[in-house]
Design an enzyme around this catalytic site. Structure first.
Site, PDB file in Angstrom:
ATOM      1  N   CYS A  42       0.848  -1.192   0.000  1.00 29.75           N
ATOM      2  CA  CYS A  42       0.000   0.000   0.000  1.00 29.75           C
ATOM      3  C   CYS A  42       0.885   1.243   0.000  1.00 29.75           C
ATOM      4  O   CYS A  42       1.776   1.370   0.840  1.00 29.75           O
ATOM      5  CB  CYS A  42      -0.877  -0.023   1.251  1.00 29.75           C
ATOM      6  SG  CYS A  42      -1.664   1.543   1.639  1.00 29.75           S
ATOM      7  N   CYS A  55      -3.892   7.347  -1.289  1.00 36.42           N
ATOM      8  CA  CYS A  55      -5.176   7.433  -2.002  1.00 36.42           C
ATOM      9  C   CYS A  55      -6.320   7.888  -1.112  1.00 36.42           C
ATOM     10  O   CYS A  55      -7.288   8.465  -1.610  1.00 36.42           O
ATOM     11  CB  CYS A  55      -5.521   6.091  -2.617  1.00 36.42           C
ATOM     12  SG  CYS A  55      -4.113   5.186  -3.234  1.00 36.42           S
ATOM     13  N   THR A 109      -4.120   4.954   7.569  1.00 40.61           N
ATOM     14  CA  THR A 109      -3.133   4.600   6.553  1.00 40.61           C
ATOM     15  C   THR A 109      -2.145   5.750   6.328  1.00 40.61           C
ATOM     16  O   THR A 109      -2.558   6.857   5.983  1.00 40.61           O
ATOM     17  CB  THR A 109      -3.871   4.266   5.237  1.00 40.61           C
ATOM     18  OG1 THR A 109      -4.769   3.192   5.490  1.00 40.61           O
ATOM     19  CG2 THR A 109      -2.904   3.867   4.147  1.00 40.61           C
ATOM     20  N   GLU A 133      -0.169   1.785   9.271  1.00 41.89           N
ATOM     21  CA  GLU A 133      -1.420   2.245   9.876  1.00 41.89           C
ATOM     22  C   GLU A 133      -1.100   2.748  11.281  1.00 41.89           C
ATOM     23  O   GLU A 133      -0.225   2.210  11.955  1.00 41.89           O
ATOM     24  CB  GLU A 133      -2.457   1.117   9.989  1.00 41.89           C
ATOM     25  CG  GLU A 133      -2.867   0.506   8.670  1.00 41.89           C
ATOM     26  CD  GLU A 133      -1.850  -0.481   8.132  1.00 41.89           C
ATOM     27  OE1 GLU A 133      -1.126  -1.105   8.942  1.00 41.89           O
ATOM     28  OE2 GLU A 133      -1.751  -0.616   6.901  1.00 41.89           O
ATOM     29  N   HIS A 136     -13.196   5.313  -2.990  1.00 38.71           N
ATOM     30  CA  HIS A 136     -12.160   4.436  -2.426  1.00 38.71           C
ATOM     31  C   HIS A 136     -12.418   2.962  -2.757  1.00 38.71           C
ATOM     32  O   HIS A 136     -11.478   2.180  -2.884  1.00 38.71           O
ATOM     33  CB  HIS A 136     -12.036   4.659  -0.924  1.00 38.71           C
ATOM     34  CG  HIS A 136     -10.647   4.369  -0.434  1.00 38.71           C
ATOM     35  ND1 HIS A 136      -9.522   4.931  -0.995  1.00 38.71           N
ATOM     36  CD2 HIS A 136     -10.191   3.550   0.536  1.00 38.71           C
ATOM     37  CE1 HIS A 136      -8.444   4.472  -0.386  1.00 38.71           C
ATOM     38  NE2 HIS A 136      -8.821   3.629   0.547  1.00 38.71           N
ATOM     39  N   TYR A 172      -9.561   0.349  -4.924  1.00 37.10           N
ATOM     40  CA  TYR A 172      -9.042  -0.999  -4.671  1.00 37.10           C
ATOM     41  C   TYR A 172      -8.947  -1.835  -5.949  1.00 37.10           C
ATOM     42  O   TYR A 172      -8.270  -2.852  -5.972  1.00 37.10           O
ATOM     43  CB  TYR A 172      -9.921  -1.716  -3.634  1.00 37.10           C
ATOM     44  CG  TYR A 172      -9.623  -1.303  -2.199  1.00 37.10           C
ATOM     45  CD1 TYR A 172      -9.059  -0.067  -1.909  1.00 37.10           C
ATOM     46  CD2 TYR A 172      -9.902  -2.160  -1.132  1.00 37.10           C
ATOM     47  CE1 TYR A 172      -8.786   0.302  -0.613  1.00 37.10           C
ATOM     48  CE2 TYR A 172      -9.623  -1.791   0.179  1.00 37.10           C
ATOM     49  CZ  TYR A 172      -9.070  -0.555   0.425  1.00 37.10           C
ATOM     50  OH  TYR A 172      -8.799  -0.189   1.721  1.00 37.10           O
ATOM     51  N   CYS A 228      -4.944  -0.632  -6.834  1.00 37.34           N
ATOM     52  CA  CYS A 228      -3.767  -1.045  -6.041  1.00 37.34           C
ATOM     53  C   CYS A 228      -3.720  -2.547  -5.795  1.00 37.34           C
ATOM     54  O   CYS A 228      -2.648  -3.151  -5.836  1.00 37.34           O
ATOM     55  CB  CYS A 228      -3.722  -0.286  -4.720  1.00 37.34           C
ATOM     56  SG  CYS A 228      -5.001  -0.735  -3.537  1.00 37.34           S
ATOM     57  N   GLU A 260      -6.905  -5.717   4.845  1.00 41.11           N
ATOM     58  CA  GLU A 260      -7.427  -4.455   4.327  1.00 41.11           C
ATOM     59  C   GLU A 260      -8.397  -4.702   3.176  1.00 41.11           C
ATOM     60  O   GLU A 260      -9.347  -3.949   2.984  1.00 41.11           O
ATOM     61  CB  GLU A 260      -6.292  -3.543   3.884  1.00 41.11           C
ATOM     62  CG  GLU A 260      -6.827  -2.145   3.649  1.00 41.11           C
ATOM     63  CD  GLU A 260      -5.816  -1.218   3.057  1.00 41.11           C
ATOM     64  OE1 GLU A 260      -5.032  -1.663   2.211  1.00 41.11           O
ATOM     65  OE2 GLU A 260      -5.824  -0.044   3.441  1.00 41.11           O
TER      66      GLU A 260
HETATM   67 FE1  SF4 Z   1      -3.335   1.822   0.086  1.00 38.74          FE
HETATM   68 FE2  SF4 Z   1      -4.744   0.861  -1.955  1.00 38.74          FE
HETATM   69 FE3  SF4 Z   1      -5.916   2.413  -0.100  1.00 38.74          FE
HETATM   70 FE4  SF4 Z   1      -4.166   3.407  -1.895  1.00 38.74          FE
HETATM   71  S1  SF4 Z   1      -6.201   2.516  -2.319  1.00 38.74           S
HETATM   72  S2  SF4 Z   1      -4.245   3.866   0.288  1.00 38.74           S
HETATM   73  S3  SF4 Z   1      -2.699   1.732  -2.041  1.00 38.74           S
HETATM   74  S4  SF4 Z   1      -5.009   0.353   0.173  1.00 38.74           S
HETATM   75 FE    FE Z   2      -7.361   1.478   2.461  1.00 35.91          FE
END
Ligand code: SF4
Ligand code: FE
Length: 481
Positions: A98, A102, A183, A246, A281, A285, A288, A430
């Site tokens: 991660c 984001c 995060t 985190e 968000h 996902y 990433c 996550e």
């Molecule tokens: Fe992390 Fe993925 Fe969330 Fe971006 S979208 S902060 S890489 S978990």
């Molecule tokens: Fe996240």
């Protein structure tokens, strides 16, 4: 736009109050448990200056009329949403973890929409603050999740479990509480506090969205542990360069001046914010996680090659299955971004059904891919001696003769890291709970699906209702002409 080096220097200039394993850490940037997560964010700065990635990793901001890092950019056209997911996939594959930036980006866009709904004054304040974030190219910690305590109680029944306004002054508000699972918090410049759920009349003190520097008076953080985190900075880390992060973040009576208060008691705007953020968000996902999964697929293929079974039909089939599942996640993330609609504020929003399907797939599919990786890796991924032993002058040679090549051992360590080591935090847990636990997506889906139109089509084709679209021969029905 800042470079990765400038980002590192900017972190050193902060006076962060961070605790790690029971100790206050004076220099988080150099801490072995923190540094891998900083390296991952640094990659978001590097790509904006890299000719190969510049188009995805940066964008022109109409707010400040200059090029900005995409992680501070607003979704001003459908292509911005698609480029975001494409960039996330690349960064997920480059870092294998991660990269933490984001939540802030999705939060900026959600709050742009919500403050628009809350009225011109609050929106103008938010736009001014966002301009500063873009100009300074900052990492924004999007602080949403409250402690929540007993899930069957509302915030006023357990106020200490929720961040809230405890005092109003002529020049601002004082907030108190904590945010969980934050995060990249210790690697950020700014904290953007937002409510984590829709609120009702009588719960106005919890309906607060505001911002502050990470080292503001009264803000402190505690780093979360990750599996096998003692290995970070050692040759057994698995992922030798990058990691996630985190924190629990405390707000002990933090004063926030009016110019950084964006929502305050605006219940409808809070609902808008939570819904908009969840959509953005949940689609993120789809970027990433497939990027992380690309690394796991690569590692599984490498190990199969080392074992001499890469060509075996069942191995090839498992690798194809892993790739198929990964593209399924990515495809829905891209589709949610492509089927976007324009909010009147000028922000483009993802398709809510597809964004929730994307995240819901993520609560399942990576688990199956990890299972396949573990199948292909074999038991050694869990029983492998330390890489220090493998290189030891006395026992190393004897050990390598039975444990195998450096390629095999390092790759197995990486699979272990991603399956149930520190890398399993972004790749498994996550995936389950980040951006909302699975039931949250099912609730949205049940609400968003047009059940009536589906039942109508069923009734029409079963001969229970007259078709207003097509006649019995497939020609336009009279009503539709
Ligand atoms: Fe992390 Fe993925 Fe969330 Fe971006 S979208 S902060 S890489 S978990
Ligand atoms: Fe996240």
């Amino acid at each position: 736009m800042r470079t990765a080096t400038e980002y590192l220097s900017s972190l050193r200039a902060r006076h962060l109050k961070l605790w790690v394993d029971g100790e206050r850490v004076a220099s988080p940037v150099d801490h072995p448990k923190v540094r891998p997560s900083i390296n991952a964010i640094a990659a978001t700065y590097s790509l904006a200056h890299d000719e190969r990635h510049r188009e995805l990793a940066s964008a022109h901001s109409d707010l400040i009329d200059r090029r900005v890092n995409r992680f501070t950019h607003l979704f001003r056209e459908p292509a911005d949403l698609v480029k975001k997911v494409s960039l996330q996939r690349i960064l997920g594959a480059l870092t294998g973890t991660c990269f933490q930036r984001c939540v802030g980006m999705d939060g900026l866009n959600a709050l742009f929409i919500a403050t628009w709904d809350a009225g011109p004054e609050k929106h103008a304040r938010f736009v001014e603050w966002t301009k500063g974030v873009q100009l300074r190219d900052e990492v924004v910690n999007g602080a949403m999740t409250d402690a929540k305590g007993a899930r069957n109680k509302r915030p006023p029944e357990q106020p200490d479990q929720y961040l809230r306004v405890v005092e109003r002054r002529s020049d601002g508000v004082v907030i108190r509480g904590a945010k969980m699972h934050q995060t990249g918090a210790a690697n950020s410049h700014q904290i953007l506090v937002m409510p984590g759920q829709a609120l009702r009349a009588g719960e106005e003190e919890f309906a607060i969205a505001c911002a502050m520097p990470v080292d503001e008076d009264g803000v402190s953080m505690v780093l979360g542990r990750q599996p096998s985190d003692e290995r970070k900075g050692t040759s057994d880390a698995g992922n030798l360069r990058f990691g996630g992060q985190e924190c629990v973040v405390f707000f002990d009576d933090v004063f926030v001046p009016h110019e950084r208060v964006f929502l305050d008691g605006d219940l409808d705007a809070c609902s808008t914010l939570v819904e908009a953020f969840a959509g953005f968000h949940r689609a993120s996902y789809g970027g990433c996680k497939p990027g992380n999964l690309d690394v796991l697929i690569g590692a599984a293929a490498l190990v199969a090659k080392e074992h001499g079974v890469r060509g075996a039909s069942h191995v090839r089939d498992k690798l194809v299955e892993m790739a198929h599942l990964t593209e399924t996640v990515h495809g829905v993330g891209l589709a949610a971004s492509t089927k976007s609609t324009r909010h009147e504020s000028g922000i483009w929003q993802v398709d809510p059904i597809l964004a929730n399907v994307c995240k819901h797939n993520v609560t399942r599919i990576p688990y199956e891919i990890v299972r396949l990786a573990e199948d292909l890796a074999g038991g050694a991924m869990s029983t492998l001696p330390s890489l220090d032993d493998l290189e030891h002058e006395e026992i190393g040679e004897k050990l390598r003769a039975v444990v195998g090549s450096e390629t095999r051992t390092r790759t197995l360590r990486l699979i272990e890291y991603m399956s149930y080591g520190a890398g399993s935090v972004p790749l498994r847990i996550e995936c389950m709970h980040g951006a909302g636990s699975p039931q949250a997506q099912r609730i949205v889906l049940e609400r968003a699906i047009d059940w009536e139109s589906r039942m109508h089509r069923a009734r029409v084709l079963a001969g229970l209702e007259v078709d207003d679209e097509l006649d019995a021969h497939g020609a336009p029905a009279k009503a539709a002409e």
